[in-house]
Scaffold this motif. Structure first.
Motif, PDB file in Angstrom:
ATOM      1  N   ASP A 177       0.832  -1.208   0.000  1.00  0.00           N
ATOM      2  CA  ASP A 177       0.000   0.000   0.000  1.00  0.00           C
ATOM      3  C   ASP A 177       0.867   1.258   0.000  1.00  0.00           C
ATOM      4  N   PHE A 178       1.876   1.265   0.846  1.00  0.00           N
ATOM      5  CA  PHE A 178       2.722   2.444   0.967  1.00  0.00           C
ATOM      6  C   PHE A 178       3.474   2.708  -0.335  1.00  0.00           C
ATOM      7  N   ARG A 179       3.981   1.664  -0.963  1.00  0.00           N
ATOM      8  CA  ARG A 179       4.729   1.837  -2.205  1.00  0.00           C
ATOM      9  C   ARG A 179       3.842   2.366  -3.323  1.00  0.00           C
ATOM     10  N   LEU A 180       2.617   1.880  -3.397  1.00  0.00           N
ATOM     11  CA  LEU A 180       1.695   2.408  -4.408  1.00  0.00           C
ATOM     12  C   LEU A 180       1.367   3.855  -4.121  1.00  0.00           C
ATOM     13  N   TRP A 181       1.172   4.197  -2.861  1.00  0.00           N
ATOM     14  CA  TRP A 181       0.860   5.572  -2.462  1.00  0.00           C
ATOM     15  C   TRP A 181       1.972   6.524  -2.882  1.00  0.00           C
ATOM     16  N   VAL A 182       3.211   6.134  -2.642  1.00  0.00           N
ATOM     17  CA  VAL A 182       4.360   6.951  -3.052  1.00  0.00           C
ATOM     18  C   VAL A 182       4.413   7.063  -4.576  1.00  0.00           C
ATOM     19  N   CYS A 183       4.208   5.956  -5.268  1.00  0.00           N
ATOM     20  CA  CYS A 183       4.295   5.956  -6.724  1.00  0.00           C
ATOM     21  C   CYS A 183       3.224   6.829  -7.369  1.00  0.00           C
ATOM     22  N   LEU A 184       2.063   6.939  -6.736  1.00  0.00           N
ATOM     23  CA  LEU A 184       1.013   7.808  -7.263  1.00  0.00           C
ATOM     24  C   LEU A 184       1.500   9.252  -7.363  1.00  0.00           C
ATOM     25  N   HIS A 185       2.211   9.709  -6.337  1.00  0.00           N
ATOM     26  CA  HIS A 185       2.735  11.078  -6.337  1.00  0.00           C
ATOM     27  C   HIS A 185       3.768  11.259  -7.440  1.00  0.00           C
ATOM     28  N   GLU A 186       4.724  10.357  -7.510  1.00  0.00           N
ATOM     29  CA  GLU A 186       5.814  10.512  -8.466  1.00  0.00           C
ATOM     30  C   GLU A 186       5.343  10.318  -9.907  1.00  0.00           C
ATOM     31  N   GLN A 187       4.432   9.382 -10.137  1.00  0.00           N
ATOM     32  CA  GLN A 187       3.935   9.185 -11.493  1.00  0.00           C
ATOM     33  C   GLN A 187       3.097  10.381 -11.952  1.00  0.00           C
ATOM     34  N   THR A 188       2.473  11.086 -11.006  1.00  0.00           N
ATOM     35  CA  THR A 188       1.728  12.289 -11.386  1.00  0.00           C
ATOM     36  C   THR A 188       2.672  13.333 -11.969  1.00  0.00           C
ATOM     37  N   HIS A 189       3.853  13.484 -11.376  1.00  0.00           N
ATOM     38  CA  HIS A 189       4.837  14.415 -11.945  1.00  0.00           C
ATOM     39  C   HIS A 189       5.218  13.998 -13.366  1.00  0.00           C
ATOM     40  N   ARG A 190       5.393  12.712 -13.554  1.00  0.00           N
ATOM     41  CA  ARG A 190       5.733  12.203 -14.885  1.00  0.00           C
ATOM     42  C   ARG A 190       4.625  12.542 -15.884  1.00  0.00           C
ATOM     43  N   VAL A 191       3.377  12.389 -15.456  1.00  0.00           N
ATOM     44  CA  VAL A 191       2.234  12.676 -16.320  1.00  0.00           C
ATOM     45  C   VAL A 191       2.136  14.171 -16.620  1.00  0.00           C
ATOM     46  N   GLN A 192       2.445  15.017 -15.642  1.00  0.00           N
ATOM     47  CA  GLN A 192       2.374  16.463 -15.845  1.00  0.00           C
ATOM     48  C   GLN A 192       3.230  16.886 -17.040  1.00  0.00           C
ATOM     49  N   PHE A 193       4.446  16.385 -17.095  1.00  0.00           N
ATOM     50  CA  PHE A 193       5.345  16.780 -18.171  1.00  0.00           C
ATOM     51  C   PHE A 193       4.981  16.123 -19.492  1.00  0.00           C
ATOM     52  N   ALA A 194       4.329  14.964 -19.435  1.00  0.00           N
ATOM     53  CA  ALA A 194       3.841  14.341 -20.664  1.00  0.00           C
ATOM     54  C   ALA A 194       2.631  15.083 -21.208  1.00  0.00           C
ATOM     55  N   ALA A 195       1.776  15.572 -20.302  1.00  0.00           N
ATOM     56  CA  ALA A 195       0.579  16.320 -20.710  1.00  0.00           C
ATOM     57  C   ALA A 195       0.936  17.716 -21.216  1.00  0.00           C
ATOM     58  N   ALA A 196       2.039  18.251 -20.729  1.00  0.00           N
ATOM     59  CA  ALA A 196       2.488  19.590 -21.133  1.00  0.00           C
ATOM     60  C   ALA A 196       3.922  19.481 -21.665  1.00  0.00           C
ATOM     61  N   PRO A 197       4.092  19.011 -22.896  1.00  0.00           N
ATOM     62  CA  PRO A 197       5.454  18.793 -23.422  1.00  0.00           C
ATOM     63  C   PRO A 197       6.289  20.063 -23.504  1.00  0.00           C
ATOM     64  N   TRP A 198       5.657  21.202 -23.406  1.00  0.00           N
ATOM     65  CA  TRP A 198       6.363  22.480 -23.424  1.00  0.00           C
ATOM     66  C   TRP A 198       6.951  22.833 -22.060  1.00  0.00           C
ATOM     67  N   LEU A 199       6.512  22.134 -21.003  1.00  0.00           N
ATOM     68  CA  LEU A 199       6.835  22.551 -19.640  1.00  0.00           C
ATOM     69  C   LEU A 199       8.324  22.404 -19.328  1.00  0.00           C
ATOM     70  N   ARG A 200       8.937  21.303 -19.789  1.00  0.00           N
ATOM     71  CA  ARG A 200      10.360  21.101 -19.511  1.00  0.00           C
ATOM     72  C   ARG A 200      11.192  22.252 -20.073  1.00  0.00           C
ATOM     73  N   GLY A 201      10.973  22.567 -21.356  1.00  0.00           N
ATOM     74  CA  GLY A 201      11.735  23.643 -21.975  1.00  0.00           C
ATOM     75  C   GLY A 201      11.484  24.983 -21.318  1.00  0.00           C
ATOM     76  N   HIS A 202      10.235  25.214 -20.906  1.00  0.00           N
ATOM     77  CA  HIS A 202       9.896  26.471 -20.233  1.00  0.00           C
ATOM     78  C   HIS A 202      10.653  26.601 -18.918  1.00  0.00           C
ATOM     79  N   MET A 203      10.705  25.523 -18.140  1.00  0.00           N
ATOM     80  CA  MET A 203      11.401  25.585 -16.859  1.00  0.00           C
ATOM     81  C   MET A 203      12.910  25.711 -17.053  1.00  0.00           C
ATOM     82  N   VAL A 204      13.459  24.996 -18.026  1.00  0.00           N
ATOM     83  CA  VAL A 204      14.895  25.122 -18.317  1.00  0.00           C
ATOM     84  C   VAL A 204      15.237  26.562 -18.676  1.00  0.00           C
ATOM     85  N   GLU A 205      14.388  27.175 -19.504  1.00  0.00           N
ATOM     86  CA  GLU A 205      14.612  28.562 -19.904  1.00  0.00           C
ATOM     87  C   GLU A 205      14.560  29.500 -18.703  1.00  0.00           C
TER      88      GLU A 205
END
Length: 379
Positions: A177-205
């Motif tokens: 349960d705990f491992r899935l709970w942690v993974c939910l948070h981290e995978q959400t970050h992964r999804v954020q950048f996939a949903a907004a492919p411009w976000l990585r370049g914007h933050m780097v800039e």
């Protein structure tokens, strides 16, 4: 007389010894809980399975199509030393352009043996910081891994197995349960950048502009420190420290760094603070959106995890403060309140407009007053 040939202008690698940072961290970190080889293999396999399972839940909760069967980035289960090494490389990828610019624009000041010595000291100091953090971080999505030579195009998700196992034992909670709970948070970050492919370049800039701006002012640091000291000693500076109230009760302490930044630096810092609050808050909301059908012991996990944060010793609290971990926790809270407020009023579909482009990112003021953002978005 010293010649240019005798002391060439340093490269970025001379200004910060990144390899030494990674090596220092690896030397200082402890291995973590004692486990047999079979237990380690089992934990690694289970963490990978939980990370894969989490994607389906993130897709359902967020409604982001980018989360459907997401396979755009690496998922690595690592030890503490490997986490520190990966972060050292990402720091180098982010910082080297600014360091190279500094070497080009201030060659005379950066000549000589002192530069190499400074790079060594900075590398060792960074290694010590990474060593401390490597025992605290449970997981991390690193979008900037794509900037490193040979790095994955979609970034890299790191799950720090020794820390996850240590904490699940400390909290005495169900490991799966705990491992899935942690993974939910981290995978959400992964999804954020996939949903907004411009976000990585914007933050780097934005990070590059901020870093370049601060480094360009490096030569006037002593003058600005003097100005800061005078400001703090003045009636206006004292009022800023105390909030201007007659009882001298501090309301919002003045950040010394804010005195060393010009208006453009402050604006970029404010923007990056708002973005990080958004990303962390959104991940927390997704993490907390699961119920007992998905994570049977989620209520117990939340209670024990939150209670643990109040029990840090003074030394740990000190390091957390100077390394910005307390600020990160405030980002979780501020961002979570923003996301929940928007979702409650306009639904997840309305909130997801935030991923459409940089113009839709909330400002720091909007993070604290979500109605401003919703009005600006026409919601």
């Amino acid at each position: 007389m010293e010649s240019y040939q005798q002391h060439p202008v340093p490269a970025a690698a001379d200004l910060v010894n990144w390899d030494l940072a990674a090596g220092t961290a690896a030397t200082l970190v402890s291995a973590g809980p004692k486990m047999t080889a079979k237990e380690i293999r089992g934990a690694v396999a289970d963490l990978r399975a939980r990370a894969d399972e989490a994607v389906t839940h993130v897709h359902r909760i967020t409604g982001l199509e980018a989360a459907r069967d997401l396979r755009d980035s690496e998922v690595l289960v690592v030890d503490r030393a490997s986490w520190a090494k990966a972060n050292s490389r990402s720091f180098a990828a982010l910082m080297n352009p600014a360091l190279e610019n500094l070497a080009r624009t201030h060659p005379e000041q950066l000549k000589g043996a002192n530069t190499a010595l400074s790079g060594t000291l900075t590398g060792a100091q960074l290694g010590a910081v990474l060593a401390f953090l490597s025992s605290k971080v449970l997981g991390q999505y690193d979008p900037f891994a794509a900037q490193t030579p040979g790095g994955p195009a979609g970034g890299r998700l790191l799950l720090v197995a020794p820390n996850i196992i240590t904490l699940e034992r400390e909290l005495n909670v169900d490991p799966a349960d705990f491992r899935l709970w942690v993974c939910l948070h981290e995978q959400t970050h992964r999804v954020q950048f996939a949903a907004a492919p411009w976000l990585r370049g914007h933050m780097v800039e934005q990070i590059g502009l901020l870093t370049n701006g601060l480094m360009d002012k490096a030569q006037t640091l002593s003058e600005r420190l003097g100005h800061a000291a005078k400001t703090l000693a003045s009636p206006d500076g004292r009022a800023a420290l105390t909030g201007g109230n007659d009882d001298d009760v501090p309301r919002r302490p003045m950040d010394i760094m804010s005195l060393l930044q010009d208006p453009a630096d402050k604006e970029r810092m404010s923007h990056l603070t708002a973005v990080m609050s958004l990303l962390e808050g959104h991940a927390n909301v997704v993490m907390d959106a699961v119920d007992a059908r998905i994570v049977p012991s989620v209520k117990t996990i939340r209670q024990r995890f939150n209670a643990r944060g109040k029990s840090h010793g003074w030394l740990d609290r000190f390091f957390r403060q100077i390394m910005g971990l307390d600020a990160k926790m405030r980002q979780y809270k501020d961002g979570s309140k923003f996301v929940r407020s928007v979702v409650d009023r306009v639904g997840m579909e309305g909130f997801n407009r935030v991923w459409e482009g940089p113009q839709n990112l909330p400002t720091e003021a909007e993070i604290h007053n979500p109605s401003l953002w919703m009005t600006r978005m026409g919601l």
